[in-house]
Enzyme design. Structure first.
Site, PDB file in Angstrom:
ATOM      1  N   ASP A  54       0.607  -1.342   0.038  1.00  0.00           N
ATOM      2  CA  ASP A  54       0.089   0.030  -0.107  1.00  0.00           C
ATOM      3  C   ASP A  54       0.940   1.268   0.031  1.00  0.00           C
ATOM      4  O   ASP A  54       1.811   1.423   0.988  1.00  0.00           O
ATOM      5  CB  ASP A  54      -0.903  -0.107   1.365  1.00  0.00           C
ATOM      6  N   SER A  99     -12.974   4.825   4.524  1.00  0.00           N
ATOM      7  CA  SER A  99     -13.495   4.406   5.850  1.00  0.00           C
ATOM      8  C   SER A  99     -14.936   5.177   5.905  1.00  0.00           C
ATOM      9  O   SER A  99     -14.946   6.517   5.434  1.00  0.00           O
ATOM     10  CB  SER A  99     -12.379   4.571   6.915  1.00  0.00           C
TER      11      SER A  99
HETATM   12  P1  13P Z   1      -9.125   4.794   5.564  1.00  0.00           P
HETATM   13  O1  13P Z   1      -8.088   5.585   6.198  1.00  0.00           O
HETATM   14  O2  13P Z   1     -10.089   5.595   5.046  1.00  0.00           O
HETATM   15  O3  13P Z   1      -9.197   3.768   6.217  1.00  0.00           O
HETATM   16  O4  13P Z   1      -8.175   4.783   4.198  1.00  0.00           O
HETATM   17  C1  13P Z   1      -7.148   3.690   4.086  1.00  0.00           C
HETATM   18  C2  13P Z   1      -6.565   3.520   2.571  1.00  0.00           C
HETATM   19  O5  13P Z   1      -6.713   4.326   1.783  1.00  0.00           O
HETATM   20  C3  13P Z   1      -5.256   2.857   2.680  1.00  0.00           C
HETATM   21  O6  13P Z   1      -4.650   2.914   1.864  1.00  0.00           O
HETATM   22  O1  G3H Z   2      -3.142   4.881   3.552  1.00  0.00           O
HETATM   23  C1  G3H Z   2      -2.714   4.775   4.569  1.00  0.00           C
HETATM   24  C2  G3H Z   2      -2.985   3.583   5.253  1.00  0.00           C
HETATM   25  O2  G3H Z   2      -4.253   3.809   5.978  1.00  0.00           O
HETATM   26  C3  G3H Z   2      -1.945   3.030   6.115  1.00  0.00           C
HETATM   27  O3  G3H Z   2      -1.636   3.802   7.070  1.00  0.00           O
HETATM   28  O4  G3H Z   2       0.703   4.439   6.834  1.00  0.00           O
HETATM   29  O5  G3H Z   2      -0.285   4.335   9.039  1.00  0.00           O
HETATM   30  O6  G3H Z   2       0.101   2.167   8.050  1.00  0.00           O
HETATM   31  P1  G3H Z   2      -0.052   3.864   7.782  1.00  0.00           P
HETATM   32 ZN    ZN Z   3      -4.586   4.980   0.886  1.00  0.00          ZN
END
Ligand code: 13P
Ligand code: G3H
Ligand code: ZN
Length: 323
Positions: A93, A228
């Protein structure tokens, strides 16, 4: 080199194709620890849903990349043990460099995101193209991003949205060779997505931009980050048991349902899971002040998380039974 197929994972190509024609979206849930991963796998198996396990750079730093990778490897066998061989993708991610993406491809990830959205358009194309050329040699799928989401994306934060410009998507997809595209249509990361006062309506997502994008790249998989919903009952529970979350707000679930029926094939959810776990942990520690066995509060947190994910899969994304 550990190829993802060796450990029974899949890339996102086929599951996106099916999601596109079936008018649903694949859940992409982030994890940093064992309980989150258990909740994701149990919820996905119980609903017979394909799933994308997401690891951010922050998660790699927190939990150790080797441990996380091995946990994810175990999920294929675990799902089998639970009675259903669901398609599982292991996805990076918000990858921000070629080296990070390369390292993930080499260590069993079946999909990577290269997020060049904070660079100039041409720089974004160059970086994304470099990742695609490498990842495709190993049949690892690549997600790119155009447009900037407000909020925090790992170490990068932006105050305002820059909506995706539909006139750029065709050129971007063609020149980079990406397999899916994350867009900005009004979602943002975190639990404080909108500055609305009590009783004020949340501004709707820019479905007009989404439709324009779909027209320009028909049938191409679109990804929604920052999706979310920040359930208010969970926020109230956190506050009831000593938390202090003020003006937390998210994307209404009916808007996500609508998006899932369009070219949006992947919906990212992280913050809602964090909220659910926090509510459960707070409740146990508040009501049972003598408790100090982590299993006694992380267990209920895992159960609450599982219920939340099942709800998302069944009622919001529509991916239940789509294996
Ligand atoms: P949220 O913060 O809305 O859960 O989004 C998560 C996300 O986009 C992770 O890449
Ligand atoms: O887009 C961000 C995700 O919610 C991951 O969050 O970088 O705090 O693990 P993080
Ligand atoms: Zn994201």
């Amino acid at each position: 080199m550990l190829h993802y197929q060796k450990i029974g994972l899949v890339n996102s190509r086929e599951i996106f194709k099916k999601a596109m024609s079936g008018k649903y979206a694949i859940p992409a849930f982030n994890f940093n620890n064992l309980e989150q991963l258990q909740a994701i796998i149990i919820a996905s198996v119980e609903t017979k849903s394909p799933v994308i396990l997401q690891v951010s750079n922050g998660a790699r730093k927190y939990a150790n990349q080797t441990l996380l990778k091995n946990l994810a490897k175990g999920t294929v066998e675990y799902a089998h043990e639970l009675g259903c061989d669901i398609p599982i993708v292991l996805h990076l991610d918000h990858g921000d460099t070629f080296e990070l993406c390369k390292s993930c491809v080499e260590t069993g990830f079946s999909s990577v995101m290269i997020d060049g959205s904070h660079h100039s358009y041409e720089e974004n194309i160059k970086l994304t193209r470099q990742v695609v050329e490498y990842a495709h040699k190993y049949d690892v799928t690549v997600e790119g991003e155009l447009g900037v989401l407000a909020g925090i994306e790992d170490e990068v934060s932006a105050k305002h949205h820059t909506y995706t410009r539909p006139e750029e998507v065709e050129d971007f997809v063609e020149r980079t060779g990406v397999d899916s595209l994350a867009i900005s249509i009004g979602t943002s990361h975190g639990a404080f997505k909108f500055k609305v006062k009590q009783g004020e309506a949340i501004p709707p997502l820019r479905f007009d931009i989404l439709e324009e994008i779909e027209k320009r790249i028909p049938g191409f998989p679109i990804v929604l980050h920052g999706a979310s919903s920040v359930p208010q009952d969970i926020v109230s529970e956190i506050n009831k048991y000593g938390g202090k979350l003020e003006n937390a707000a998210g994307i209404p679930e009916n808007q996500l349902r609508k998006a899932a029926e369009s070219a949006v094939c992947k919906i990212n959810i992280d913050s809602d899971g964090r909220l659910a776990m926090t509510a459960a942990v707070r409740k146990v520690l508040y009501e049972q002040a003598e408790e100090f066995d982590p299993r006694k509060y992380l267990g209920p947190a895992r159960d609450k998380l599982k219920e939340l994910y099942k709800h998302k899969i069944i009622n919001v994304l529509g991916s239940a039974g789509k294996i």
